[in-house]
Design a protein around this motif. Structure first.
Motif, PDB file in Angstrom:
ATOM      1  N   LYS B  36      19.613  17.607  61.789  1.00  0.00           N
ATOM      2  CA  LYS B  36      18.678  18.705  61.472  1.00  0.00           C
ATOM      3  C   LYS B  36      17.361  18.476  62.224  1.00  0.00           C
ATOM      4  N   GLU B  37      16.951  17.226  62.253  1.00  0.00           N
ATOM      5  CA  GLU B  37      15.710  16.892  62.983  1.00  0.00           C
ATOM      6  C   GLU B  37      15.870  17.145  64.479  1.00  0.00           C
ATOM      7  N   GLU B  38      17.063  16.819  64.996  1.00  0.00           N
ATOM      8  CA  GLU B  38      17.320  17.072  66.423  1.00  0.00           C
ATOM      9  C   GLU B  38      17.210  18.563  66.730  1.00  0.00           C
ATOM     10  N   LEU B  39      17.737  19.373  65.826  1.00  0.00           N
ATOM     11  CA  LEU B  39      17.667  20.826  65.997  1.00  0.00           C
ATOM     12  C   LEU B  39      16.218  21.307  65.932  1.00  0.00           C
ATOM     13  N   GLU B  40      15.473  20.779  64.965  1.00  0.00           N
ATOM     14  CA  GLU B  40      14.062  21.178  64.835  1.00  0.00           C
ATOM     15  C   GLU B  40      13.294  20.855  66.117  1.00  0.00           C
ATOM     16  N   ALA B  41      13.585  19.674  66.697  1.00  0.00           N
ATOM     17  CA  ALA B  41      12.897  19.279  67.934  1.00  0.00           C
ATOM     18  C   ALA B  41      13.237  20.243  69.070  1.00  0.00           C
ATOM     19  N   LEU B  42      14.493  20.691  69.092  1.00  0.00           N
ATOM     20  CA  LEU B  42      14.915  21.652  70.112  1.00  0.00           C
ATOM     21  C   LEU B  42      14.141  22.966  69.999  1.00  0.00           C
ATOM     22  N   LEU B  43      13.935  23.388  68.755  1.00  0.00           N
ATOM     23  CA  LEU B  43      13.264  24.674  68.538  1.00  0.00           C
ATOM     24  C   LEU B  43      11.859  24.669  69.134  1.00  0.00           C
ATOM     25  N   GLY B  44      11.235  23.494  69.176  1.00  0.00           N
ATOM     26  CA  GLY B  44       9.896  23.386  69.739  1.00  0.00           C
ATOM     27  C   GLY B  44       9.834  23.663  71.234  1.00  0.00           C
ATOM     28  N   ARG B  45      10.998  23.666  71.896  1.00  0.00           N
ATOM     29  CA  ARG B  45      11.009  23.860  73.349  1.00  0.00           C
ATOM     30  C   ARG B  45      10.967  25.322  73.760  1.00  0.00           C
ATOM     31  N   TYR B  46      11.299  26.216  72.824  1.00  0.00           N
ATOM     32  CA  TYR B  46      11.483  27.618  73.192  1.00  0.00           C
ATOM     33  C   TYR B  46      10.647  28.522  72.290  1.00  0.00           C
ATOM     34  N   PRO B  47      10.226  29.679  72.814  1.00  0.00           N
ATOM     35  CA  PRO B  47       9.453  30.607  71.983  1.00  0.00           C
ATOM     36  C   PRO B  47      10.301  31.383  70.971  1.00  0.00           C
ATOM     37  N   THR B  48      11.626  31.366  71.130  1.00  0.00           N
ATOM     38  CA  THR B  48      12.487  32.055  70.162  1.00  0.00           C
ATOM     39  C   THR B  48      13.514  31.059  69.602  1.00  0.00           C
ATOM     40  N   LYS B  49      13.998  31.358  68.390  1.00  0.00           N
ATOM     41  CA  LYS B  49      15.043  30.501  67.807  1.00  0.00           C
ATOM     42  C   LYS B  49      16.359  30.668  68.564  1.00  0.00           C
ATOM     43  N   MET B  50      16.607  31.897  69.012  1.00  0.00           N
ATOM     44  CA  MET B  50      17.882  32.201  69.682  1.00  0.00           C
ATOM     45  C   MET B  50      18.107  31.312  70.903  1.00  0.00           C
ATOM     46  N   ALA B  51      17.020  30.972  71.592  1.00  0.00           N
ATOM     47  CA  ALA B  51      17.148  30.198  72.826  1.00  0.00           C
ATOM     48  C   ALA B  51      17.721  28.800  72.581  1.00  0.00           C
ATOM     49  N   ALA B  52      17.660  28.352  71.326  1.00  0.00           N
ATOM     50  CA  ALA B  52      18.213  27.024  71.024  1.00  0.00           C
ATOM     51  C   ALA B  52      19.723  27.078  70.798  1.00  0.00           C
ATOM     52  N   LEU B  53      20.315  28.269  70.940  1.00  0.00           N
ATOM     53  CA  LEU B  53      21.738  28.404  70.598  1.00  0.00           C
ATOM     54  C   LEU B  53      22.648  27.545  71.477  1.00  0.00           C
ATOM     55  N   LEU B  54      22.493  27.607  72.796  1.00  0.00           N
ATOM     56  CA  LEU B  54      23.393  26.818  73.650  1.00  0.00           C
ATOM     57  C   LEU B  54      23.256  25.317  73.391  1.00  0.00           C
ATOM     58  N   PRO B  55      22.018  24.787  73.361  1.00  0.00           N
ATOM     59  CA  PRO B  55      21.896  23.353  73.034  1.00  0.00           C
ATOM     60  C   PRO B  55      22.452  23.009  71.648  1.00  0.00           C
ATOM     61  N   ALA B  56      22.284  23.907  70.692  1.00  0.00           N
ATOM     62  CA  ALA B  56      22.789  23.634  69.338  1.00  0.00           C
ATOM     63  C   ALA B  56      24.317  23.601  69.334  1.00  0.00           C
ATOM     64  N   LEU B  57      24.924  24.493  70.105  1.00  0.00           N
ATOM     65  CA  LEU B  57      26.392  24.492  70.186  1.00  0.00           C
ATOM     66  C   LEU B  57      26.882  23.188  70.828  1.00  0.00           C
ATOM     67  N   TRP B  58      26.123  22.674  71.783  1.00  0.00           N
ATOM     68  CA  TRP B  58      26.483  21.381  72.386  1.00  0.00           C
ATOM     69  C   TRP B  58      26.437  20.269  71.337  1.00  0.00           C
ATOM     70  N   ILE B  59      25.445  20.335  70.451  1.00  0.00           N
ATOM     71  CA  ILE B  59      25.365  19.309  69.394  1.00  0.00           C
ATOM     72  C   ILE B  59      26.605  19.398  68.497  1.00  0.00           C
ATOM     73  N   ILE B  60      26.958  20.633  68.135  1.00  0.00           N
ATOM     74  CA  ILE B  60      28.144  20.818  67.281  1.00  0.00           C
ATOM     75  C   ILE B  60      29.379  20.217  67.957  1.00  0.00           C
ATOM     76  N   GLN B  61      29.548  20.537  69.235  1.00  0.00           N
ATOM     77  CA  GLN B  61      30.741  20.035  69.931  1.00  0.00           C
ATOM     78  C   GLN B  61      30.725  18.516  70.069  1.00  0.00           C
ATOM     79  N   ARG B  62      29.545  17.965  70.292  1.00  0.00           N
ATOM     80  CA  ARG B  62      29.417  16.503  70.394  1.00  0.00           C
ATOM     81  C   ARG B  62      29.818  15.841  69.070  1.00  0.00           C
ATOM     82  N   GLU B  63      29.418  16.438  67.963  1.00  0.00           N
ATOM     83  CA  GLU B  63      29.666  15.831  66.657  1.00  0.00           C
ATOM     84  C   GLU B  63      31.069  16.082  66.132  1.00  0.00           C
TER      85      GLU B  63
END
Lengths: 437, 184
Positions: B36-63
């Motif tokens: 969850k913290e990793e996701l929160e850190a990702l959100l800080g990189r982009y002005p929209t939440k949607m932009a974190a979708l591809l990196p978040a999907l990578w986290i899901i696949q990694r896990e």
């Protein structure tokens, strides 16, 4: 240098000088090699002055379109009160092209330095490096370099003590050739399907997140620090042909050739010397038959055309093709052109985003017809059908993916028609027969 | 790696259950604790939440080894996107697995430059020696899945293959047995 081979005396290694040297990957190693002097210098200049240096240098985009970099940056208006973005196109997916991969693997800080200069010059506080999903090693190397640059204060809220914020984030793609198209890349970065957008509006007006955006190729940005360090005149003087094509360029060489790999030469270099001297010519007992000189999206050259070409933006056009991304694909006389053109068409059919009818249908039908010809089921009527489909696919869609599929088909039929005819009249692939014998 | 295997096994069980799998085996959310913290850190990189979708999907696949429908619902809730929207994005990109795959996912480049250098023979050798009956099919022991992939961007090092996140250059049919011993 001719990575993975030793540098050839006729090369001009500037971008590739440190390929193969692991020490150049680290921040300390990069600084020892003169790194980050150009960024320091740039942060003391006005953005307009940097843009002027680039305009004078003649540097043009190395991703394929060849647009003058300084002019592209001049479309951005720093201080207009809007958020600006720089996108680095590291989605290198054009078949035959593997130069950006080596830049990122060996000299990640060269890309970061060029990116930071670019961001400052266009008034962007944030830059995204969009790396194709398959590039796992470049991704790891770039992420490590970004971490080092932040820790050293080169990036962040006060980049190199300049008072300017420069953030660079690495963003991983997930397997889609089309995301190398700049507007598709922006959609992908925003978390959408990677469908290209209709232009206008152009990215400099409304790009990433609706804000003014510049998209530059990895190799273009990696060249920027060298231009600033050595001056526009130095860069401009590097040309063996005409003043519209300046500087050095990396060419990736693959296919049926003695020494595949990356080679860096000054623009205007004779293609014949390049193919036979630097790349070592054909494999023993073989002859070169055809070259696709600028990545799979450009027209195929016969050897007659290729051997009289000067390697620059204008030189390839004069000889029936384009410089493109500099991905040189070589086929020798053991290879079936129909088979390879069919395989390229299949590539484009697979990678079409399917928004535009001409592309979705055109790439699929082109593939079916070419594979039927390769399998021995072609008719003479197929030429007309293929060319008619290709005409419908050229200049009629949102992006140029469909044009890119048409290019090898049309040039292949023009220049290697006898091979198609041999398949049709013989009702089988003549090369397959040879292979079985 | 063990988390990935465990996730994939669980996912496989879900995949084979009839109808809605939620309720039969409770879904374990991905984004809790450190993730969850990793996701929160990702959100800080982009002005929209949607932009974190591809990196978040990578986290899901990694896990978890793949991206299940349940995971699409979960990330949709996190990023304020509908499950249908998330699925639309997942299905656009070829690298997100929409079903469990073998422990070693092998991608072989067969685009023209590699094709001219013998990539087809590499495919044949990999299929024969992994026991995969066809491209895209997982071997009966669950160890391997072999697929063809479009241009891996290493054309001068024909034929490149990827085994999960490992990139291997200049593969020939002769090298296949030795390579496979590294991926049991």
């Amino acid at each position: 240098m001719g990575y993975p081979h030793k540098s050839h005396p006729k090369e001009t290694p500037i971008l590739s000088k440190y390929f193969g040297e692991p020490q150049a990957r680290t921040l300390d190693g990069w600084k020892e090699r003169g790194g980050y002097r150009a960024l320091q210098q740039a942060l003391g200049m006005t953005p307009a002055d940097i843009v002027n240096v680039l305009k004078e240098s003649g540097l043009r985009g190395r991703g394929g379109a060849g647009f003058p970099t300084g002019t592209k940056w001049s479309f951005m208006k720093p201080g207009d009160g809007k958020a600006h973005y720089l996108c680095v196109n590291a989605d290198e997916s054009e078949p035959g092209t593997f130069k950006d991969r080596e830049i990122m693997r060996w000299t990640p800080h060269a890309l970061l330095e060029g990116t930071a200069i670019g961001a400052y010059s266009i008034g962007a506080e944030v830059a995204y490096i969009y790396i194709r999903g398959e590039f796992t090693e470049p991704l790891r190397v770039m992420e490590a370099a970004v971490k080092e640059a932040y820790a050293a204060g080169i990036l962040g809220s006060n980049a190199m003590g300049s008072g300017h914020r420069i953030d660079i984030h690495v963003h991983r793609g997930a397997g889609a050739y089309i995301c190398g198209e700049e507007t598709a890349m922006m959609n992908s970065l925003e978390g959408r399907r990677g469908n290209p957008r209709i232009k206008p509006p152009f990215p400099a007006v409304a790009g990433l997140f609706g804000q003014p955006t510049t998209i530059n190729n990895v190799e273009t940005l990696a060249a920027v620090p060298h231009v600033l360090n050595n001056g526009a005149a130095w860069y401009k003087a590097m040309s063996l042909s005409n003043p519209k094509s300046t500087g050095s360029k990396l060419f990736s060489v693959c296919g049926n050739v003695t020494r595949p790999g990356n080679y860096e030469v000054v623009l205007g270099f004779p293609f014949k010397d390049f193919l036979y001297d630097l790349c070592g010519g054909p494999l023993p007992g073989r002859k070169f038959k055809a070259v696709i000189p600028g990545g799979s999206s450009v027209p195929i050259q016969t050897m007659e055309e290729a051997e009289s070409t000067l390697m620059d933006y204008e030189g390839f056009v004069a000889k029936g093709s384009m410089l493109g991304s500099g991905g040189v694909i070589i086929f020798d006389d053991s290879q079936c052109m129909v088979k390879h053109i069919a395989r390229l068409a299949r590539f484009y059919a697979h990678e079409s985003c399917a928004q535009c009818t001409q592309c979705r249908e055109g790439t699929a039908w082109t593939t079916k017809i070419l594979e039927r010809i390769e399998a021995g089921g072609g008719t003479m009527q197929d030429f007309e059908t293929l060319l008619e489909i290709a005409d419908n696919m050229t200049g009629k869609t949102i992006c140029v993916l469909s044009d890119s599929c048409a290019a090898p088909v049309v040039s292949g039929i023009q220049k290697f028609k006898h091979e198609f005819e041999a398949h049709i009249t013989g009702k089988r692939c003549p090369f397959r027969a040879t292979a079985a014998a | 790696m063990s988390a990935q295997r465990e996730g994939a096994t669980q996912g496989e069980a879900m995949d084979h259950s009839s109808g809605g799998s939620i309720g039969e085996i409770p879904y374990r959310p991905v984004f809790v604790g450190a993730l969850k913290e990793e996701l929160e850190a990702l959100l800080g990189r982009y002005p929209t939440k949607m932009a974190a979708l591809l990196p978040a999907l990578w986290i899901i696949q990694r896990e978890r080894g793949w991206v299940s429908e349940e995971a699409m619902v979960e990330i949709g809730q996190q990023l304020e996107l509908t499950p249908a929207y998330v699925k639309g994005v997942v299905t656009f990109y070829t690298m997100y697995h929409q079903h469990p795959v073998g422990r070693h996912f092998i991608q072989v480049c067969t685009t023209s430059p590699c094709g001219a250098c013998g990539a087809e023979k590499v495919v044949e050798a990999l299929l024969a020696q992994t026991g995969c009956v066809d491209l895209g099919a997982t071997s009966p022991d669950g160890r391997y899945t072999v697929v063809e992939v479009e241009c891996l961007g290493a054309c001068g090092f024909a034929t490149p293959i990827m085994v999960n996140d490992d990139f291997i250059e200049s593969v020939t049919p002769e090298k296949v047995p030795q390579i496979l011993t590294q991926f049991k």
